[in-house]
Design a protein around this motif. Structure first.
Motif, PDB file in Angstrom:
ATOM      1  N   GLN A 183       0.829  -1.215   0.000  1.00  0.00           N
ATOM      2  CA  GLN A 183       0.000   0.000   0.000  1.00  0.00           C
ATOM      3  C   GLN A 183       0.859   1.259   0.000  1.00  0.00           C
ATOM      4  O   GLN A 183       0.576   2.215  -0.738  1.00  0.00           O
ATOM      5  CB  GLN A 183      -0.931  -0.003   1.211  1.00  0.00           C
ATOM      6  CG  GLN A 183      -2.121  -0.924   1.098  1.00  0.00           C
ATOM      7  CD  GLN A 183      -3.149  -0.637   2.181  1.00  0.00           C
ATOM      8  OE1 GLN A 183      -2.845  -0.036   3.209  1.00  0.00           O
ATOM      9  NE2 GLN A 183      -4.386  -1.058   1.954  1.00  0.00           N
ATOM     10  N   MET A 187       0.884   4.046  -2.969  1.00  0.00           N
ATOM     11  CA  MET A 187       0.454   5.425  -2.753  1.00  0.00           C
ATOM     12  C   MET A 187       1.569   6.420  -3.067  1.00  0.00           C
ATOM     13  O   MET A 187       1.338   7.448  -3.715  1.00  0.00           O
ATOM     14  CB  MET A 187      -0.028   5.616  -1.324  1.00  0.00           C
ATOM     15  CG  MET A 187      -0.524   7.032  -1.052  1.00  0.00           C
ATOM     16  SD  MET A 187      -1.339   7.184   0.543  1.00  0.00           S
ATOM     17  CE  MET A 187      -1.446   8.976   0.683  1.00  0.00           C
ATOM     18  N   LEU A 213      -7.941   7.188  -3.220  1.00  0.00           N
ATOM     19  CA  LEU A 213      -7.306   6.563  -2.052  1.00  0.00           C
ATOM     20  C   LEU A 213      -8.310   5.749  -1.246  1.00  0.00           C
ATOM     21  O   LEU A 213      -7.985   4.685  -0.710  1.00  0.00           O
ATOM     22  CB  LEU A 213      -6.663   7.632  -1.171  1.00  0.00           C
ATOM     23  CG  LEU A 213      -5.502   8.422  -1.789  1.00  0.00           C
ATOM     24  CD1 LEU A 213      -4.993   9.461  -0.807  1.00  0.00           C
ATOM     25  CD2 LEU A 213      -4.382   7.496  -2.230  1.00  0.00           C
ATOM     26  N   ILE A 218      -6.514   2.484   1.155  1.00  0.00           N
ATOM     27  CA  ILE A 218      -5.203   2.795   1.719  1.00  0.00           C
ATOM     28  C   ILE A 218      -5.348   3.139   3.195  1.00  0.00           C
ATOM     29  O   ILE A 218      -6.147   3.998   3.561  1.00  0.00           O
ATOM     30  CB  ILE A 218      -4.548   3.987   0.987  1.00  0.00           C
ATOM     31  CG1 ILE A 218      -4.365   3.679  -0.507  1.00  0.00           C
ATOM     32  CG2 ILE A 218      -3.220   4.356   1.636  1.00  0.00           C
ATOM     33  CD1 ILE A 218      -3.314   2.661  -0.819  1.00  0.00           C
ATOM     34  N   ALA A 221      -2.981   6.839   5.247  1.00  0.00           N
ATOM     35  CA  ALA A 221      -2.675   7.752   4.145  1.00  0.00           C
ATOM     36  C   ALA A 221      -2.063   9.058   4.649  1.00  0.00           C
ATOM     37  O   ALA A 221      -1.191   9.639   3.991  1.00  0.00           O
ATOM     38  CB  ALA A 221      -3.941   8.046   3.340  1.00  0.00           C
TER      39      ALA A 221
END
Length: 292
Positions: A183, A187, A213, A218, A221
């Protein structure tokens, strides 16, 4: 490109030719744009823009090999190309962009003998990367990159009719591009793409990033965004990356996002940052407090 200076008169020339033999092609002039005595030239099929804001730069046009042809009792104007110049580039802009076939529905009206034919014409992009004293032309030839750029620009436009479609397309793009990655890696890599290719001056873009997102599920974040801010500080100084972080944290509207913004604010107190960037951080914090 017609000139190579920075923040002075700059322009470009487009010539329409067949793809293989490179023979001249004549296009219906009205499909390129129209001229108005008061409003000046208004483009219909291209955009010359600041890459970060996607804002078109108003300029003057001159036609290449312009002529009139009578077809079915009507007179039509045709051109085989054009030159477009702007008086000055916005001082705050870094990279510029050209999108050709902006607004065209997939075909262009082309003169063939004494008839007008509808020919397929897909939009194409060029990025003009700013150097010390000139612009370096980068053709966007990758279909993968084109999907990203188009999705980001359409999301940034704020067009609600296509918003969900573009969010789904961009989410699928990220999943396919970074399949099997963690992840955090996914990202961070996605943020790099948005920083380098996204229209960061278009406010609706950040709502779109938030939704992507969310669909990617995610976690953490806010922490990843804080790390990305740090990556774009110091030796890697990139104000576009920092802008992306601040605006994305602002739309997340979570306590963790607020803490990240406060930490960024504290870190920058003793740093020499542009006043507008400092104001941006304060505005994001103020927005959270108002909504909370």
């Amino acid at each position: 490109m017609l000139s190579e200076g920075i923040n002075i008169t700059v322009g470009f020339r487009v010539e329409f030719k067949t793809p293989y033999l490179h023979l001249p092609v004549e296009i219906d002039k009205t499909q390129v744009g129209s001229e108005d005595n008061q409003l000046g030239f208004r483009p219909a099929s291209f955009r010359f823009f600041d890459w970060q804001s996607w804002e078109h730069m108003t300029g003057e046009i001159s036609w290449l090999r312009e002529r009139q042809v009578g077809i079915s009792g009507k007179t039509h104007d045709f051109v085989s190309g054009f030159e477009y110049r702007v008086a000055a580039v916005p001082t705050a802009s870094d990279n510029l962009g050209i999108r050709l076939a902006e607004g065209i529905d997939g075909t262009a009206r082309v003169l063939v003998n004494r008839d007008i034919r509808q020919m397929k014409f897909e939009p194409v992009y060029w990025m003009l990367e700013r150097g010390n004293d000139s612009y370096h032309i980068v053709a966007i030839n990758s279909n993968e990159l084109m999907v990203l750029i188009v999705s980001l620009s359409e999301i940034g436009s704020g067009n609600e009719q296509i918003y969900e479609k573009m969010i789904a397309r961009l989410t699928d793009w990220v999943r396919f591009r970074f399949k099997g990655k963690s992840q955090e890696h996914t990202m961070l890599a996605f943020l790099v793409y948005v920083r380098d290719w996204g229209p960061l001056g278009m406010e609706p873009l950040y709502r779109g990033i938030k939704d992507v997102l969310t669909r990617l599920d995610i976690t953490g974040a806010e922490r990843i965004l804080f790390d990305f801010y740090a990556d774009n500080w110091g030796l890697r100084d990139n104000r576009h990356g920092r802008l992306l972080v601040i605006k994305t944290l602002e739309v997340l509207e979570t306590q963790d996002a607020h803490r990240a913004l406060e930490a960024i604010s504290a870190h920058t107190q003793s740093q020499n940052i542009p006043p507008e960037e400092s104001q941006l951080i304060r505005n994001a914090i103020h927005t959270y407090k108002e909504k909370a």
